[in-house]
Design a protein around this motif. Structure first.
Motif, PDB file in Angstrom:
ATOM      1  N   SER A 168       0.833  -1.184   0.000  1.00 27.91           N
ATOM      2  CA  SER A 168       0.000   0.000   0.000  1.00 27.91           C
ATOM      3  C   SER A 168       0.869   1.236   0.000  1.00 27.91           C
ATOM      4  O   SER A 168       1.425   1.607   1.013  1.00 27.91           O
ATOM      5  CB  SER A 168      -0.920   0.008   1.218  1.00 27.91           C
ATOM      6  OG  SER A 168      -0.196  -0.282   2.372  1.00 27.91           O
TER       7      SER A 168
ATOM      8  N   ALA B  35      -7.867  -2.906   0.272  1.00 24.98           N
ATOM      9  CA  ALA B  35      -9.156  -3.013   0.955  1.00 24.98           C
ATOM     10  C   ALA B  35      -9.129  -4.086   2.033  1.00 24.98           C
ATOM     11  O   ALA B  35      -9.917  -4.038   2.982  1.00 24.98           O
ATOM     12  CB  ALA B  35     -10.262  -3.307  -0.059  1.00 24.98           C
TER      13      ALA B  35
ATOM     14  N   PRO C 130     -14.082  -3.913   4.773  1.00 21.74           N
ATOM     15  CA  PRO C 130     -14.105  -2.448   4.695  1.00 21.74           C
ATOM     16  C   PRO C 130     -15.404  -1.871   5.251  1.00 21.74           C
ATOM     17  O   PRO C 130     -16.374  -2.588   5.516  1.00 21.74           O
ATOM     18  CB  PRO C 130     -13.976  -2.187   3.190  1.00 21.74           C
ATOM     19  CG  PRO C 130     -13.363  -3.426   2.621  1.00 21.74           C
ATOM     20  CD  PRO C 130     -13.872  -4.553   3.471  1.00 21.74           C
TER      21      PRO C 130
ATOM     22  N   GLU D 126     -17.064   2.069   1.817  1.00 32.10           N
ATOM     23  CA  GLU D 126     -16.024   1.501   0.963  1.00 32.10           C
ATOM     24  C   GLU D 126     -16.533   0.293   0.201  1.00 32.10           C
ATOM     25  O   GLU D 126     -16.202   0.103  -0.977  1.00 32.10           O
ATOM     26  CB  GLU D 126     -14.806   1.133   1.814  1.00 32.10           C
ATOM     27  CG  GLU D 126     -14.082   2.341   2.386  1.00 32.10           C
ATOM     28  CD  GLU D 126     -13.053   1.965   3.439  1.00 32.10           C
ATOM     29  OE1 GLU D 126     -12.182   2.808   3.742  1.00 32.10           O
ATOM     30  OE2 GLU D 126     -13.117   0.839   3.984  1.00 32.10           O
TER      31      GLU D 126
ATOM     32  N   ILE E 164     -16.569  -0.229  -3.842  1.00 29.38           N
ATOM     33  CA  ILE E 164     -15.952  -1.387  -4.488  1.00 29.38           C
ATOM     34  C   ILE E 164     -16.958  -2.113  -5.371  1.00 29.38           C
ATOM     35  O   ILE E 164     -16.677  -2.431  -6.532  1.00 29.38           O
ATOM     36  CB  ILE E 164     -15.367  -2.344  -3.423  1.00 29.38           C
ATOM     37  CG1 ILE E 164     -14.191  -1.682  -2.713  1.00 29.38           C
ATOM     38  CG2 ILE E 164     -14.928  -3.662  -4.060  1.00 29.38           C
ATOM     39  CD1 ILE E 164     -13.727  -2.436  -1.475  1.00 29.38           C
TER      40      ILE E 164
ATOM     41  N   ALA F  42     -17.650  -0.146  -8.476  1.00 29.55           N
ATOM     42  CA  ALA F  42     -16.579  -0.258  -9.474  1.00 29.55           C
ATOM     43  C   ALA F  42     -16.658  -1.591 -10.211  1.00 29.55           C
ATOM     44  O   ALA F  42     -16.498  -1.653 -11.442  1.00 29.55           O
ATOM     45  CB  ALA F  42     -15.220  -0.102  -8.794  1.00 29.55           C
TER      46      ALA F  42
ATOM     47  N   LEU G 266     -10.587  -8.721  -2.209  1.00 25.52           N
ATOM     48  CA  LEU G 266     -10.380  -7.417  -1.600  1.00 25.52           C
ATOM     49  C   LEU G 266      -8.902  -7.054  -1.555  1.00 25.52           C
ATOM     50  O   LEU G 266      -8.546  -5.876  -1.541  1.00 25.52           O
ATOM     51  CB  LEU G 266     -10.971  -7.406  -0.181  1.00 25.52           C
ATOM     52  CG  LEU G 266     -12.496  -7.531  -0.095  1.00 25.52           C
ATOM     53  CD1 LEU G 266     -12.938  -7.594   1.367  1.00 25.52           C
ATOM     54  CD2 LEU G 266     -13.186  -6.384  -0.820  1.00 25.52           C
TER      55      LEU G 266
ATOM     56  N   VAL H  96      -7.852  -4.895  -4.482  1.00 27.34           N
ATOM     57  CA  VAL H  96      -8.498  -3.587  -4.605  1.00 27.34           C
ATOM     58  C   VAL H  96      -7.747  -2.597  -3.725  1.00 27.34           C
ATOM     59  O   VAL H  96      -7.597  -2.822  -2.510  1.00 27.34           O
ATOM     60  CB  VAL H  96      -9.980  -3.637  -4.177  1.00 27.34           C
ATOM     61  CG1 VAL H  96     -10.612  -2.251  -4.301  1.00 27.34           C
ATOM     62  CG2 VAL H  96     -10.746  -4.655  -5.016  1.00 27.34           C
TER      63      VAL H  96
ATOM     64  N   LEU I 247      -7.741   1.108  -2.089  1.00 26.15           N
ATOM     65  CA  LEU I 247      -8.626   2.222  -1.764  1.00 26.15           C
ATOM     66  C   LEU I 247      -7.809   3.504  -1.850  1.00 26.15           C
ATOM     67  O   LEU I 247      -7.083   3.871  -0.929  1.00 26.15           O
ATOM     68  CB  LEU I 247      -9.216   2.029  -0.367  1.00 26.15           C
ATOM     69  CG  LEU I 247     -10.096   0.777  -0.214  1.00 26.15           C
ATOM     70  CD1 LEU I 247     -10.550   0.618   1.233  1.00 26.15           C
ATOM     71  CD2 LEU I 247     -11.295   0.837  -1.153  1.00 26.15           C
TER      72      LEU I 247
ATOM     73  N   GLY J 176     -10.856   6.816  -5.333  1.00 26.10           N
ATOM     74  CA  GLY J 176     -11.788   5.691  -5.397  1.00 26.10           C
ATOM     75  C   GLY J 176     -11.057   4.375  -5.535  1.00 26.10           C
ATOM     76  O   GLY J 176      -9.832   4.317  -5.546  1.00 26.10           O
ATOM     77  N   PRO J 177     -11.803   3.266  -5.668  1.00 26.76           N
ATOM     78  CA  PRO J 177     -11.176   1.948  -5.766  1.00 26.76           C
ATOM     79  C   PRO J 177     -10.324   1.809  -7.035  1.00 26.76           C
ATOM     80  O   PRO J 177     -10.687   2.302  -8.100  1.00 26.76           O
ATOM     81  CB  PRO J 177     -12.365   0.980  -5.805  1.00 26.76           C
ATOM     82  CG  PRO J 177     -13.513   1.749  -5.240  1.00 26.76           C
ATOM     83  CD  PRO J 177     -13.274   3.177  -5.626  1.00 26.76           C
TER      84      PRO J 177
ATOM     85  N   LEU K 236      -8.362  -1.290  -9.188  1.00 24.88           N
ATOM     86  CA  LEU K 236      -8.254  -2.737  -9.331  1.00 24.88           C
ATOM     87  C   LEU K 236      -6.871  -3.099  -9.869  1.00 24.88           C
ATOM     88  O   LEU K 236      -6.410  -2.518 -10.846  1.00 24.88           O
ATOM     89  CB  LEU K 236      -9.338  -3.274 -10.268  1.00 24.88           C
ATOM     90  CG  LEU K 236     -10.795  -2.960  -9.868  1.00 24.88           C
ATOM     91  CD1 LEU K 236     -11.762  -3.643 -10.825  1.00 24.88           C
ATOM     92  CD2 LEU K 236     -11.072  -3.398  -8.444  1.00 24.88           C
TER      93      LEU K 236
END
Length: 367
Positions: free
Chosen positions: A7, A176, A186, A190, A194, A197, A259, A262, A264, A268-269, A271
């Motif tokens: 992350s 996520a 989440p 959230e 997800i 999306a 998750l 994905v 965050l 926004g999300p 992928l």
């Protein structure tokens, strides 16, 4: 792909103090073309390797045999090989942090002023299945350059199909979830983002011939029947549902909508990990999300309602997908030597499979 270590932090966040530099034996694992006269590695590659920081701690729950000590990961031959392959396609790449060294090697760094993440298959010559999936992911990213999907994903920077190396934009955000089957899901907001999306992606219709069908449903049903995970009645019921779906339009899916795949981000999300993207029966991504979100009954209810909102055929397709996803997860996790936490997960998966079987039988009875 994105473990807890991946992350990425926003550019304005202060950097953590660097750990001890990566210790390397000269010349091992580097391409001969990247050496200076006299057999020494080129200054650019050697300098970049020394800047790799220690990887962040492994997830709290990992499958047996996958955990590695940070020092061992830093010295692994696949990291050295990955650096050499990355240097071929991105001479300006400067590695900063080793994020993962397992089946895939992930290295964060910069290409010029652009934050990027390099992804490489650890042993491409030995992992033929991994090579096929990695090459599929590269093909997907190249297709997305020409045909942009309606979801956020990392931009392609460079790729090498033969050596299974991919260089992508590093998107600020957090995963996520940090586990395949998270205990903490989440927040409701959230989750809505997800699911929104994923639904937007499922409604997208890329040009014909760009993506294929990664999953052979009849073959998968026969395989799980042969393994003893599906009974004769299960197989018969699923084949009846498949027969009724013979003329149902297929749906474009991410194919691995965990998750953990994905991010965050503030926008926004996002992928990631597109190794299994392609055409599936409607509801495949929703079935996968339903499977891994056992701790959120509200999210499960929402996913089921979305799947059934298109009518009987949509419900049947979702149930076929759900059974196959659950069988895969049971086969993946039900292994000898499982710990207590994993045994709880296996028991829950079997309970979910029993619930899905009852729903399939009810669906067959209403046809």
């Amino acid at each position: 792909m994105y473990s807890p270590a991946i992350s990425p932090a926003p550019a304005t966040r202060p950097q953590a103090a660097p750990a001890a530099p990566l210790r390397r034996r000269p010349g091992l694992g580097l391409d001969p073309r990247l050496r200076e006269p006299g057999g020494q590695p080129s200054a650019r590659v050697a300098h970049g390797a020394q800047q790799l920081r220690r990887p962040a701690p492994a997830p709290a729950v990992a499958r047996p045999g996958t955990a590695q000590r940070p020092d061992a990961a830093q010295h692994s031959p696949q990291v050295r090989a990955a650096l050499a392959h990355i240097a071929r396609i991105a001479p300006a790449f400067v590695p900063r942090q080793l994020l993962q060294d397992r089946r895939h090697v992930l290295i964060a760094g910069t290409a010029g002023r652009t934050p990027v993440v390099a992804k490489a298959l650890a042993r491409p010559g030995e992992d033929l299945e991994g090579m096929a999936r990695f090459q599929h992911e590269i093909a997907a990213h190249r297709a997305f350059v020409r045909h942009r999907p309606p979801v956020r994903l990392p931009k392609l920077v460079a790729a090498d199909t033969e050596r299974c190396v991919l260089l992508m934009e590093r998107v600020p955000g957090r995963p996520a979830a940090r586990e395949r089957h998270p205990s903490d899901t989440p927040t409701p907001g959230e989750v809505r983002a997800i699911v929104g999306a994923i639904r937007g992606l499922n409604l997208w219709r890329p040009p014909t011939g760009v993506f294929d069908r990664p999953l052979d449903y009849s073959r998968e049903i026969a395989r799980y029947h042969a393994l003893g995970l599906l009974t004769d009645r299960d197989t018969s019921d699923l084949q009846q549902l498949l027969h009724g779906l013979a003329h149902q339009p297929w749906q474009f899916c991410h194919g691995d909508a965990l998750l953990t795949n994905v991010l965050l981000a503030p926008s926004g999300p996002v992928l990631v990990d597109w190794e299994q993207a392609g055409w599936y029966l409607p509801g495949y991504d929703l079935a996968l999300l339903w499977t891994v979100m056992a701790g959120d009954t509200g999210a499960r209810r929402q996913l089921s309602q979305i799947a059934q909102s298109t009518g009987t055929l949509g419900r049947d397709a979702f149930l076929v997908n759900l059974i196959l996803v659950l069988m895969r997860e049971i086969r993946l996790h039900d292994v000898p030597g499982a710990g207590e936490e994993q045994r709880i997960l296996i028991r829950r998966l079997h309970e979910d499979a029993a619930l899905a079987r009852r729903a399939v039988r009810a669906a067959v009875g209403t046809r």
